[in-house]
Design an enzyme around this catalytic site. Structure first.
Site, PDB file in Angstrom:
ATOM      1  CB  CYS A 111      14.551   0.764  65.828  1.00  0.00           C
ATOM      2  SG  CYS A 111      13.577   1.409  64.529  1.00  0.00           S
ATOM      3  CG  HIS A 249      18.422  -0.661  64.525  1.00  0.00           C
ATOM      4  ND1 HIS A 249      17.606  -1.595  64.150  1.00  0.00           N
ATOM      5  CD2 HIS A 249      18.002   0.738  63.874  1.00  0.00           C
ATOM      6  CE1 HIS A 249      16.462  -0.860  63.560  1.00  0.00           C
ATOM      7  NE2 HIS A 249      16.731   0.359  63.447  1.00  0.00           N
ATOM      8  CG  ASN A 279      14.382  -0.121  60.532  1.00  0.00           C
ATOM      9  OD1 ASN A 279      14.228  -0.873  61.381  1.00  0.00           O
ATOM     10  ND2 ASN A 279      14.444   1.215  60.960  1.00  0.00           N
TER      11      ASN A 279
HETATM   12  C1  LIG Z   1      16.016   8.076  54.419  1.00  0.00           C
HETATM   13  C2  LIG Z   1      17.264   8.154  53.753  1.00  0.00           C
HETATM   14  C3  LIG Z   1      17.576   6.779  52.979  1.00  0.00           C
HETATM   15  C4  LIG Z   1      17.285   9.325  52.558  1.00  0.00           C
HETATM   16  O1  LIG Z   1      18.599   9.286  51.991  1.00  0.00           O
HETATM   17  P1  LIG Z   1      19.412  11.024  51.742  1.00  0.00           P
HETATM   18  O2  LIG Z   1      20.739  10.634  51.160  1.00  0.00           O
HETATM   19  O3  LIG Z   1      19.425  11.552  53.144  1.00  0.00           O
HETATM   20  O4  LIG Z   1      18.162  11.369  50.754  1.00  0.00           O
HETATM   21  P2  LIG Z   1      17.473  12.954  50.709  1.00  0.00           P
HETATM   22  O5  LIG Z   1      16.673  12.949  51.885  1.00  0.00           O
HETATM   23  O6  LIG Z   1      18.508  13.804  50.711  1.00  0.00           O
HETATM   24  O7  LIG Z   1      16.739  12.855  49.264  1.00  0.00           O
HETATM   25  C5  LIG Z   1      17.222  13.101  48.245  1.00  0.00           C
HETATM   26  C6  LIG Z   1      16.381  13.002  47.039  1.00  0.00           C
HETATM   27  O8  LIG Z   1      15.840  11.866  46.961  1.00  0.00           O
HETATM   28  C7  LIG Z   1      14.242  11.753  46.970  1.00  0.00           C
HETATM   29  N1  LIG Z   1      13.929  10.468  47.234  1.00  0.00           N
HETATM   30  C8  LIG Z   1      13.589  10.199  48.716  1.00  0.00           C
HETATM   31  N2  LIG Z   1      13.034   8.812  48.774  1.00  0.00           N
HETATM   32  C9  LIG Z   1      13.191   8.277  47.457  1.00  0.00           C
HETATM   33  C10 LIG Z   1      13.109   7.234  46.999  1.00  0.00           C
HETATM   34  N3  LIG Z   1      12.640   5.976  47.700  1.00  0.00           N
HETATM   35  N4  LIG Z   1      13.314   6.766  45.499  1.00  0.00           N
HETATM   36  C11 LIG Z   1      13.906   7.923  44.873  1.00  0.00           C
HETATM   37  N5  LIG Z   1      14.106   9.142  45.389  1.00  0.00           N
HETATM   38  C12 LIG Z   1      13.641   9.418  46.755  1.00  0.00           C
HETATM   39  C13 LIG Z   1      13.942  12.985  47.827  1.00  0.00           C
HETATM   40  O9  LIG Z   1      12.755  13.256  47.413  1.00  0.00           O
HETATM   41  C14 LIG Z   1      15.141  13.775  47.290  1.00  0.00           C
HETATM   42  O10 LIG Z   1      14.746  14.368  46.257  1.00  0.00           O
HETATM   43  P3  LIG Z   1      15.245  15.909  46.020  1.00  0.00           P
HETATM   44  O11 LIG Z   1      16.440  16.085  46.315  1.00  0.00           O
HETATM   45  O12 LIG Z   1      14.512  16.349  44.332  1.00  0.00           O
HETATM   46  O13 LIG Z   1      14.217  16.808  46.959  1.00  0.00           O
HETATM   47  C15 LIG Z   1      18.420   8.485  54.706  1.00  0.00           C
HETATM   48  O14 LIG Z   1      18.350   9.910  55.214  1.00  0.00           O
HETATM   49  C16 LIG Z   1      18.267   7.769  56.070  1.00  0.00           C
HETATM   50  O15 LIG Z   1      18.456   6.468  56.049  1.00  0.00           O
HETATM   51  N6  LIG Z   1      17.930   8.205  57.201  1.00  0.00           N
HETATM   52  C17 LIG Z   1      17.597   7.431  58.269  1.00  0.00           C
HETATM   53  C18 LIG Z   1      16.353   7.064  58.438  1.00  0.00           C
HETATM   54  C19 LIG Z   1      16.204   5.788  59.321  1.00  0.00           C
HETATM   55  O16 LIG Z   1      17.005   5.031  59.419  1.00  0.00           O
HETATM   56  N7  LIG Z   1      15.011   5.589  59.911  1.00  0.00           N
HETATM   57  C20 LIG Z   1      14.950   4.633  60.814  1.00  0.00           C
HETATM   58  C21 LIG Z   1      14.505   5.181  62.175  1.00  0.00           C
HETATM   59  S1  LIG Z   1      14.546   3.898  63.367  1.00  0.00           S
END
Ligand SMILES: CC(C)(COP(=O)(O)OP(=O)(O)OC[C@H]1O[C@@H](n2cnc3c(N)ncnc32)[C@H](O)[C@@H]1OP(=O)(O)O)[C@@H](O)C(=O)NCCC(=O)NCCS
Length: 359
Positions: A111, A249, A279
Site C-alpha cells: 500500500c 493511506h 482500501n
Molecule cells: C480487519 C478489522 C476491520 C477487524 O476489526 P476488529 O475490530 O479488529 O475485529 P475482530 O478482528 O476483533 O473481529 C471481531 C469479530 O468480527 C468477525 N468478523 C470479521 N470480519 C467480519 C465481517 N466482514 N462481517 C462480520 N463479522 C466479521 C470476526 O470473525 C470476529 O468474530 P468473533 O469475535 O466471533 O471471532 C481491523 O482489525 C482492521 O482494520 N485492521 C487493519 C487491517 C488493514 O488495514 N489492512 C490493510 C493492510 S494495508
C-alpha cells in the site's frame, strides 16, 4: 539543488460499485459491521486490466500538467497486483502512452508503493538524473481476493491515480520523508498464491489465500505511521498546526482517526474518502490527493502530510509543499470502456472460477 514539484494529477476509478449490501448478499456480514469497524460503505471493482486504469489516470495527469508523454524521462509504477511480472507494468504504460524511450520501473511496497515511488522519482529529479517523471499508484485487487473470506473481502477495492513531477527551483514537492519497514512483521499480511512460492506450498496456481491478522496490522500501522509523522515534523522543525491537510493511506477510518489523534491533528484537517472506495492499496493516497484538489481542500503553497502503511509491514510519511497551481492546465477525454458486467456479477464470476480452481 532542484526540487520536484507536483504539477499534474489524475485518477481513474472503475465504474462498477460494490456496496456492503452486495457483499451481504453472499457473505455472512452486514453494512452495520463493515461501517462501524472500517468506515467503508462501498468499493469499486474493475472490469478491465490494471494497465487500462493506469493509462487513463496517466493521460489525465499529463494533460493536467500540460505535458506530452514524450516529455517524460521516467515512469515509476507502484503496484502489488501486476497484470504481468515480466515485462513490467511501467514499460507497458510507456508504450501505451507513446512515451518511449524513457526509464520505466515497477515498485512494490504494497500500500505504500505510490509514496515510495514518489520518493524514488523525487530523488532522481533532485540529483539531476531526470527532469519530468510520472508516478503511478494503481491496483486491481479483485481477481486476487478470496471473496468468501469476510475478514478481508470487505476491506479492499480497485483503482488508479498518477502524478507528474517536474524539476523546479521553487521549494515544492516532497520536502522530507521517512521510509521504514517492520520486516519481522511481514507474516501478518501475506497473500498466498501470488508469486512463485505457491509452487513450494503445493497450492493451486492462481488461487489465493489471505493470511491476515487485522488487529496486529492495525497496531503496527498506527505505530509506524505515528513514528514516521513525528520524525518528519521534528526534522522539518514544524508544528502540527502548520500542516494544512493530512492526506493519509485510506485503509480504515479508525486507523486514520488514531494516527490523527496521536499527531494532535483534528479530523477537519484530514482528507477521508475510504467510505467510497475502501482500501485500494497503492492507489489510495494519489486518489485521495486528486479528490482533495477537486474539493478545493488544497490551497496554493499548502503544506501536506501523507502517512501510509502496507504489507511488509512498510510504513512512511511524506511532508509535501504544494505549488501555486491547484487546477489542471488541460483535461484528457480518455475514459475506461463501459463495463459489461455489474460489480457484483464480476465478483460472483471470480467466486465461481475459484470453485473450479482458477482465479
Ligand atoms: C480487519 C478489522 C476491520 C477487524 O476489526 P476488529 O475490530 O479488529 O475485529 P475482530 O478482528 O476483533 O473481529 C471481531 C469479530 O468480527 C468477525 N468478523 C470479521 N470480519 C467480519 C465481517 N466482514 N462481517 C462480520 N463479522 C466479521 C470476526 O470473525 C470476529 O468474530 P468473533 O469475535 O466471533 O471471532 C481491523 O482489525 C482492521 O482494520 N485492521 C487493519 C487491517 C488493514 O488495514 N489492512 C490493510 C493492510 S494495508
Amino acid at each position: 539543488m532542484a526540487y520536484a514539484g507536483i504539477t499534474g494529477w489524475g485518477k481513474c476509478l472503475p465504474h462498477g460499485v460494490l456496496t456492503n449490501a452486495d457483499l451481504a448478499s453472499f457473505l455472512d456480514t452486514s453494512d452495520d459491521w463493515i461501517v462501524s469497524r472500517t468506515g467503508i460503505g462501498s468499493r469499486r471493482i474493475a472490469d478491465c486490466l490494471l494497465a487500462d486504469m493506469a493509462e487513463v489516470a496517466a493521460a489525465r495527469a499529463l494533460a493536467c500538467a500540460g505535458l506530452e508523454a514524450a516529455d517524460l524521462d521516467l515512469i515509476v509504477f507502484g503496484t502489488t497486483t501486476h497484470d504481468d511480472q515480466c515485462p513490467n507494468m511501467a514499460s507497458g504504460l510507456q508504450a501505451r502512452l507513446g512515451a518511449g524511450p524513457c526509464a520505466a520501473l515497477d515498485l512494490n511496497t504494497a500500500c505504500t508503493s505510490f509514496l515510495y515511488g514518489l520518493s524514488a522519482a523525487t530523488a532522481l529529479i533532485r540529483t539531476g538524473v531526470v527532469r519530468n517523471a510520472l508516478v503511478v499508484g494503481a491496483e486491481r485487487i479483485s481477481p486476487y481476493m478470496d471473496w468468501d473470506d469476510r475478514n478481508v473481502s470487505v476491506l479492499f477495492g480497485d483503482g488508479a491515480a498518477a502524478v507528474i513531477l517536474q524539476a523546479t527551483e521553487q521549494e515544492e514537492g516532497v520536502l522530507l520523508e521517512k521510509l521504514g519497514c517492520y520486516g519481522d512483521a511481514r507474516e501478518i499480511l501475506r497473500i498466498h498464491g501470488i508469486g512463485g512460492a505457491y509452487v513450494h506450498s503445493g497450492r493451486l496456481a492462481g488461487v489465493t489465500e489471505w493470511q491476515f491478522e487485522g488487529q496486529e496490522i492495525f497496531k503496527k500501522a498506527v505505530t509506524g505511521m505515528g513514528l514516521a509523522c513525528e520524525d518528519v515534523l521534528s526534522r522539518a522543525g514544524i508544528q502540527t498546526q502548520d500542516i494544512d491537510l493530512v492526506v493519509p493511506h485510506q485503509a480504515n477510518l479508525r486507523i486514520i482517526e488514531a494516527v490523527a489523534k496521536r499527531a494532535g491533528i483534528e479530523m477537519d484537517r484530514v482528507f477521508v474518502n475510504v467510505h467510497r472506495y475502501g482500501n485500494m492499496s497503492a492507489a489510495t493516497v494519489p486518489v485521495a490527493l486528486c479528490e482533495a484538489l477537486e474539493a478545493g481542500r488544497i490551497k496554493p503553497h499548502a503544506t501536506l502530510l501523507m502517512p501510509a502503511f502496507g504489507g511488509g509491514l512498510t510504513f512512511c510519511a511524506h511532508l509535501v509543499r504544494w505549488g501555486s497551481r491547484t487546477t489542471p492546465i488541460e483535461t484528457s477525454d480518455k475514459e475506461l470502456a463501459s463495463p459489461e458486467r455489474s460489480a457484483l456479477d464480476i465478483v460472483l464470476d471470480y467466486r465461481r472460477a475459484r470453485e473450479r480452481g482458477v482465479s
